[in-house]
Design a protein around this motif. Sequence first.
Motif, PDB file in Angstrom:
ATOM      1  N   ILE A  26      50.395 -15.629  -5.133  1.00 11.00           N
ATOM      2  CA  ILE A  26      49.711 -14.645  -4.293  1.00 11.00           C
ATOM      3  C   ILE A  26      48.994 -15.394  -3.180  1.00 11.00           C
ATOM      4  O   ILE A  26      48.196 -16.292  -3.437  1.00 11.00           O
ATOM      5  CB  ILE A  26      48.688 -13.824  -5.105  1.00 11.00           C
ATOM      6  CG1 ILE A  26      49.350 -13.246  -6.361  1.00 11.00           C
ATOM      7  CG2 ILE A  26      48.107 -12.722  -4.237  1.00 11.00           C
ATOM      8  CD1 ILE A  26      50.529 -12.333  -6.083  1.00 11.00           C
ATOM      9  N   ALA A  27      49.268 -15.042  -1.953  1.00 12.37           N
ATOM     10  CA  ALA A  27      48.669 -15.710  -0.798  1.00 12.37           C
ATOM     11  C   ALA A  27      47.766 -14.747  -0.033  1.00 12.37           C
ATOM     12  O   ALA A  27      48.061 -13.552   0.066  1.00 12.37           O
ATOM     13  CB  ALA A  27      49.756 -16.260   0.134  1.00 12.37           C
ATOM     14  N   ALA A  28      46.685 -15.249   0.443  1.00  8.43           N
ATOM     15  CA  ALA A  28      45.771 -14.454   1.274  1.00  8.43           C
ATOM     16  C   ALA A  28      45.107 -15.394   2.259  1.00  8.43           C
ATOM     17  O   ALA A  28      44.920 -16.579   1.986  1.00  8.43           O
ATOM     18  CB  ALA A  28      44.727 -13.740   0.428  1.00  8.43           C
TER      19      ALA A  28
END
Length: 502
Positions: free
Chosen positions: A353-355
Amino acid sequence: MISTRARALGRRSATWAAVAVLGASTALVGASPAMAAPADITEGSLNWGFKASFRTYVSGGNGNPPIAASNGASINADGTFAFPSTGGSYDAETGETNATYGGTVVFSYPAHMFTITLANPTVAVTGGTAVLKADVELESTAFPPVEVTQATVATLTTSESNLVAGADGITGTDLAATLTEAGASAFNGFYAAGEILDPVSFTAATSGGVDPGVPGVTVTPATGVDPAGATITVAGSGFDPAANNAAGIYVSFGPKVDQHWTNAGVLQVTKWVSSTNEPTAARDRMNPDGSFNTTLPISARYTDGNGNAVDCTVTQCYVITFAARGSADRSQDTFTPVSFAAPAGGGDASQQIAATVLAGGPLTLSVAGSSVTLPAVANGAVTSGALNAATVSDLRGTNAGWSLVGQSGDFTAAGDAVIAGNNLGWAPSASAVDDPLVGATGTVTPGAVAEPGAGLGTARALCTSAAGASAGSFTCGAQLNLGVPASATPGDYTATLTLTLS
């Protein structure tokens, strides 16, 4: 955690150091033969940085300079501080130590209204408990002044590997430091009791020059390491920084093989540690007492430099130390085994998960109202009311600290009547706003009470939040107290109170 020693214990080294904070700890180890009475300490040093985040916070301020060392103390290349020995005593039979060090370090931040002086640390070891005492002075227009002499400011946790007592002195290396209640009070609440401080090291020797210690290594973790990859910490002591023309040692990971000092191709990772190195991804520094602390990124399976597959779940692998540059000197060799966790049954799947968190969020101030009307009052009396609540939100993501100060102009009425701004005092209050998105909630400190007559005609802190704990939202308020002089002309008075956030 596993600790190994290279050979039988001999004389212990005690000629380096770093500390200013000690306390409850385990029993001293490695005591040397009994001595008839405590001996005078003739040399040594103490190194300590207080707290890296605090140094960063003060260094960004407007002190001239922000951090200064004097009276024998000096600033190390990594920003920590070195204090020279000034004497004391050491009992080799009991381990009882009273080691004194000299020098002064000053933290100055005029914009945030404080100057803190730390001086003359003393390391005391009694009955297996080590403490650090120091002189601390706080000068501020925002907080009550503090001046303490030889207060116990912190505790140090000790173990067999990081506190070594010998016939000629005692050495503590990278001792975990924790702020005490007395230390928190001395620093006026910048940090709470229990706060983890920078690690500390010290030496105290009773004779000029001692033999190098016995090399030993502690690996953390040494068991149950994630086979897919992990970063382990390697702490060494008793090495000889002057050996082989100060070439230092290699700290490596891999299987034990014949002539490992010339067969480095089988090793997964190697870091060079010497007294002259500046820390990088491939290098680290050895302290003057022969201690060091570094990290190695390892995994259970890898392909070595010869193209061969190595599986450390099948073949025992070690953290290995040995003299650098192919030296035949085997006195620096140690082998500390490392084991990996067994693979779990079943299976798993993962998703990354990238943010993106944008930099440069705001530091904002909002106030619940623009005016306050105090109750009518007669001459020679005090009238009180509540300041409109101020809310500070620190969303910068830097935890850099902030200060909210207030200053009042003079009160004026018709006919040129004046009541001085200093007649307005306050009793501040402050609290953190509960915000589940903050993560670790920051802390806020109300400013000092300012009495009418010595009040807000000059800038006074309403509330502050120190570096390292300033993120989030906070509410700051105060009870306002206006003292009306007996000579004041009757009338309706107004003044402007300005709040400034920085």
